[in-house]
Design an enzyme around this catalytic site. Structure first.
Site, PDB file in Angstrom:
ATOM      1  CD1 TRP A 128       0.098  -4.660   1.133  1.00 33.92           C
ATOM      2  CD2 TRP A 128       2.083  -4.291   0.172  1.00 33.92           C
ATOM      3  NE1 TRP A 128      -0.056  -4.866  -0.214  1.00 33.92           N
ATOM      4  CE2 TRP A 128       1.148  -4.650  -0.837  1.00 33.92           C
ATOM      5  CE3 TRP A 128       3.398  -4.003  -0.214  1.00 33.92           C
ATOM      6  CZ2 TRP A 128       1.494  -4.742  -2.183  1.00 33.92           C
ATOM      7  CZ3 TRP A 128       3.740  -4.105  -1.559  1.00 33.92           C
ATOM      8  CH2 TRP A 128       2.788  -4.468  -2.524  1.00 33.92           C
ATOM      9  CG  MET A 129      -2.579   1.077   0.755  1.00 24.12           C
ATOM     10  SD  MET A 129      -3.060   2.760   1.198  1.00 24.12           S
ATOM     11  CE  MET A 129      -1.720   3.708   0.503  1.00 24.12           C
TER      12      MET A 129
ATOM     13  CG  ASP B 179      -5.887  -3.332  -5.306  1.00 24.45           C
ATOM     14  OD1 ASP B 179      -4.667  -3.276  -5.455  1.00 24.45           O
ATOM     15  OD2 ASP B 179      -6.581  -4.270  -5.736  1.00 24.45           O
TER      16      ASP B 179
ATOM     17  CD1 TRP C  79      -7.582 -10.898  -0.964  1.00 24.30           C
ATOM     18  CD2 TRP C  79      -7.410 -11.489  -3.114  1.00 24.30           C
ATOM     19  NE1 TRP C  79      -6.544 -11.791  -1.078  1.00 24.30           N
ATOM     20  CE2 TRP C  79      -6.410 -12.177  -2.376  1.00 24.30           C
ATOM     21  CE3 TRP C  79      -7.491 -11.705  -4.500  1.00 24.30           C
ATOM     22  CZ2 TRP C  79      -5.514 -13.059  -2.998  1.00 24.30           C
ATOM     23  CZ3 TRP C  79      -6.598 -12.583  -5.110  1.00 24.30           C
ATOM     24  CH2 TRP C  79      -5.610 -13.252  -4.358  1.00 24.30           C
ATOM     25  CB  SER C  80      -9.941  -5.228  -4.637  1.00 22.75           C
ATOM     26  OG  SER C  80      -8.706  -4.752  -4.168  1.00 22.75           O
TER      27      SER C  80
ATOM     28  NE  ARG D 210      -7.359 -10.882  -8.873  1.00 25.58           N
ATOM     29  CZ  ARG D 210      -6.745 -11.796  -9.602  1.00 25.58           C
ATOM     30  NH1 ARG D 210      -7.196 -13.048  -9.648  1.00 25.58           N
ATOM     31  NH2 ARG D 210      -5.685 -11.473 -10.321  1.00 25.58           N
ATOM     32  CG  ASP D 211     -10.376  -7.330  -8.023  1.00 24.63           C
ATOM     33  OD1 ASP D 211     -10.275  -7.801  -6.877  1.00 24.63           O
ATOM     34  OD2 ASP D 211      -9.445  -7.325  -8.843  1.00 24.63           O
TER      35      ASP D 211
ATOM     36  CD  GLU E  12      -4.909  -8.182 -10.686  1.00 20.61           C
ATOM     37  OE1 GLU E  12      -4.736  -9.099  -9.879  1.00 20.61           O
ATOM     38  OE2 GLU E  12      -4.113  -7.233 -10.805  1.00 20.61           O
TER      39      GLU E  12
ATOM     40  CG  ASP F 238      -2.385 -10.173 -12.838  1.00 16.70           C
ATOM     41  OD1 ASP F 238      -1.650  -9.449 -12.140  1.00 16.70           O
ATOM     42  OD2 ASP F 238      -2.602 -11.363 -12.584  1.00 16.70           O
TER      43      ASP F 238
HETATM   44  C1  FRU Z   1      -4.892  -5.895  -7.628  1.00 18.81           C
HETATM   45  C2  FRU Z   1      -5.243  -7.127  -6.804  1.00 18.81           C
HETATM   46  C3  FRU Z   1      -6.715  -7.470  -6.953  1.00 18.81           C
HETATM   47  C4  FRU Z   1      -6.982  -8.227  -5.684  1.00 18.81           C
HETATM   48  C5  FRU Z   1      -6.130  -7.487  -4.685  1.00 18.81           C
HETATM   49  C6  FRU Z   1      -5.591  -8.356  -3.584  1.00 18.81           C
HETATM   50  O1  FRU Z   1      -3.739  -5.258  -7.165  1.00 18.81           O
HETATM   51  O2  FRU Z   1      -4.430  -8.227  -7.202  1.00 18.81           O
HETATM   52  O3  FRU Z   1      -7.032  -8.187  -8.122  1.00 18.81           O
HETATM   53  O4  FRU Z   1      -8.327  -8.215  -5.305  1.00 18.81           O
HETATM   54  O5  FRU Z   1      -5.063  -6.915  -5.419  1.00 18.81           O
HETATM   55  O6  FRU Z   1      -4.918  -7.583  -2.624  1.00 18.81           O
END
Ligand code: FRU
Length: 536
Positions: free
Chosen positions: A19-20, A22, A83-84, A149-150, A204, A237
């Site tokens: 799986w891939m 972001d 996470w991202s 996040r992010d 996000e 989202d």
């Molecule tokens: C977006 C997301 C980000 C989060 C990451 C987790 O696709 O939900 O908000 O950091 O993927 O894999």
């Protein structure tokens, strides 16, 4: 092999398996391009808790070498997931990574990692800051710990302090919290968010960057000045699409104000009207351009993903710049991808009669790059646009490939089987609007596969081109299970994931078609077979 894996791409970025999602921390460092990405080493589904930052490097953005995992859960501030996040090149040239970690309380917190050895252009080893988490929800800041996040690439203010934004929501209001720091380690939340918009839900993977008002060159993220506008992108989202506005960054007040008419959220502009999510730009200082990466998820079923053993690809990186109108961005695949073009086929200029189909011969149609340009006349005959037809995607699904019109549908049939049991169709349709002609661009996946388990949603958007005075162009990058289309020289983009069962490998065909009553003139049709890139 290509026979057992007909959907693995030939030149789109993907890991060997699993799986891939972001793209993370894209950058160029000492002449090497870096791409990190959200990766589940344990399987072809997203999974919980196990997400890491996988890492690949490249000299040309086309061929990629896999490196070892750069960031993985290892300390309390990220033990339940890494996470991202984004990369920032600091003033002394060191690249710094800011990313979201999930802590044992399942809170989202921001972490810092620095290279162990910054003289290594491959940046193989990363050291997490002992000060992590460097930003966290706390009672005094009222941040929602499951919606924080992010972090973006940071930018440097004239006061010498770094700024970064982090996506969040308060009830239904989406927003980008702003933090400032003198040393990149101690971060202080600003009173006001950089920007917010009601009823847009969680933001996000926000992205914030300058664009030039008068040229396609890109700027470093910290650039300010009279010829600069700013772009703010949020990945919503709720709808799983990437939306952006164009506006002014008031750096004295540290707020961003979208231009009048540049709308936040679902009524605003999208980078891409098909699949395209969690995108992120970076400044390529080697070629002075801003490049855009994005995740294209699968349209197949989870059980098909598990069967094929992988899920998720990255779009071909795109250069982005501000359109002359100042009202939208323009995107174009990086010029480097053209190094894979081989066996060019150029068809002479010709009329394509209503109801006709023209095969583009001698290309490997499963893996190709095609550019077609149309010149139109007979505008009197254009269908009248009902003022209630304001939703282009709906219009595309109601007036699909097989629904005859007058000026259109005309365009390309890609990944088509010989007997047309399967095809994906990318086309235009011209309407007579109130005081101008309106161009609709569609990507119709409804006949893309005989496998009923795929999501075959039709996509569509309007293209801001005046077809009376300008020719109408379309470019499609076709790569086995992906079709990325660029209308009007990159003014409107639509990406689709498709899984033909017949139109695979050598059995795939490519056609131009016109299913309108009026003929259209093809002034250019160039197609190339695309070589396979070395990817991971
Ligand atoms: C977006 C997301 C980000 C989060 C990451 C987790 O696709 O939900 O908000 O950091 O993927 O894999």
């Amino acid at each position: 092999s290509a026979t057992s894996q007909p959907y693995r791409t030939g030149y789109h970025f993907q890991p060997p398996k699993n799986w891939m999602n972001d793209p993370n921390g894209p950058m160029i460092y000492k002449g090497i391009y870096h791409l990190f990405y959200q990766y589940n080493p344990k399987g072809a589904v997203k999974g919980k808790g196990s997400i890491v930052w996988a890492h690949s490097t490249s000299r040309d953005l086309v061929n990629w070498t896999p490196q070892k995992v750069a960031i993985y859960p290892s300390q309390p501030s990220d033990i339940d997931g890494t996470w991202s996040g984004s990369a920032t090149i600091l003033q002394d040239g060191t690249p710094a990574l800011l990313y979201t970690g999930i802590n044992p309380l399942h809170q989202q917190v921001q972490n810092l990692a620095l290279p162990k050895n910054s003289s290594d252009p491959y940046l193989l080893e990363w050291v997490k800051s002992p000060k992590n988490a460097v930003m966290a929800p706390a009672p005094e800041n009222q941040i929602n710990a499951s919606s924080f996040r992010d972090p973006t690439t940071a930018w440097l203010g004239v006061d010498g302090r770094w700024r970064v934004i982090i996506g969040s929501k308060i009830n239904r209001k989406g927003l980008a919290y702003l933090y400032r720091s003198k040393d990149f380690v101690h971060w202080i939340k600003a009173k006001r968010p950089l920007h917010s918009a009601k009823n847009t839900g969680m933001w996000e993977c926000v992205d914030f960057f300058p664009v030039s008002v008068n040229s396609p060159v890109g700027f470093d993220t910290s650039t300010l000045g009279p010829t600069v506008k700013h772009v703010l992108k949020a990945s919503l989202d709720d709808t799983k699409h990437d939306y952006y506005t164009i506006g002014e960054y008031d750096h004295a007040k540290d707020i961003y104000i979208p231009d009048e008419g540049s709308l936040d959220g679902d009524s605003g502009l999208r980078y891409d009207y098909g699949k395209f999510y969690a995108s992120k730009t970076f400044f390529d200082s080697a070629k002075n351009r801003r490049l855009l990466w994005a995740w294209l998820n699968e349209s197949s079923s989870v059980s098909d993903d598990i069967k094929k053993g992988w899920a998720g690809i990255q779009a071909i990186p795109r250069a982005v710049w501000l359109d002359k109108s100042g009202k939208q961005l323009v995107q174009w695949p990086i010029e480097e991808i053209e190094m894979l073009r081989t066996n060019p086929v150029h068809l002479p200029s010709q009329d394509l009669k209503g109801g006709s189909v023209l095969e583009v011969p001698s290309v490997t149609a499963a893996q190709a790059d095609v550019e077609i340009t149309f010149k139109l006349s007979n505008f009197r005959k254009a269908e009248v646009l009902d003022p209630s037809w304001t939703n282009p995607q709906l219009l595309c699904s109601q007036k699909g490939t097989s629904v005859r019109g007058s000026l259109g549908p005309f365009g390309l049939l890609v990944l088509a089987s010989k007997g047309m049991q399967e095809y994906t169709s990318v086309f235009f349709r011209i309407f007579k609007g109130q005081n101008k002609h309106v161009v609709l661009m569609c990507s119709d996946q409804s006949r893309s596969s005989l496998n009923p388990d795929n999501d075959k949603t039709t996509y569509g958007t309007f293209v801001d081109v005046d077809p009376v005075h300008k020719q109408l162009s379309l470019r499609s990058l076709i790569d086995r299970s992906v079709v990325e289309s660029f209308g009007g020289q990159g003014k409107s983009c639509i990406s689709a994931r498709v899984y033909p069962t017949l139109a695979i490998n050598k059995a795939a065909h490519l056609y131009a078609f016109n299913n309108g009553s009026e003929s259209v003139t093809i002034t250019r049709l160039s197609a190339w077979s695309m070589k396979k890139a070395h990817i991971n």
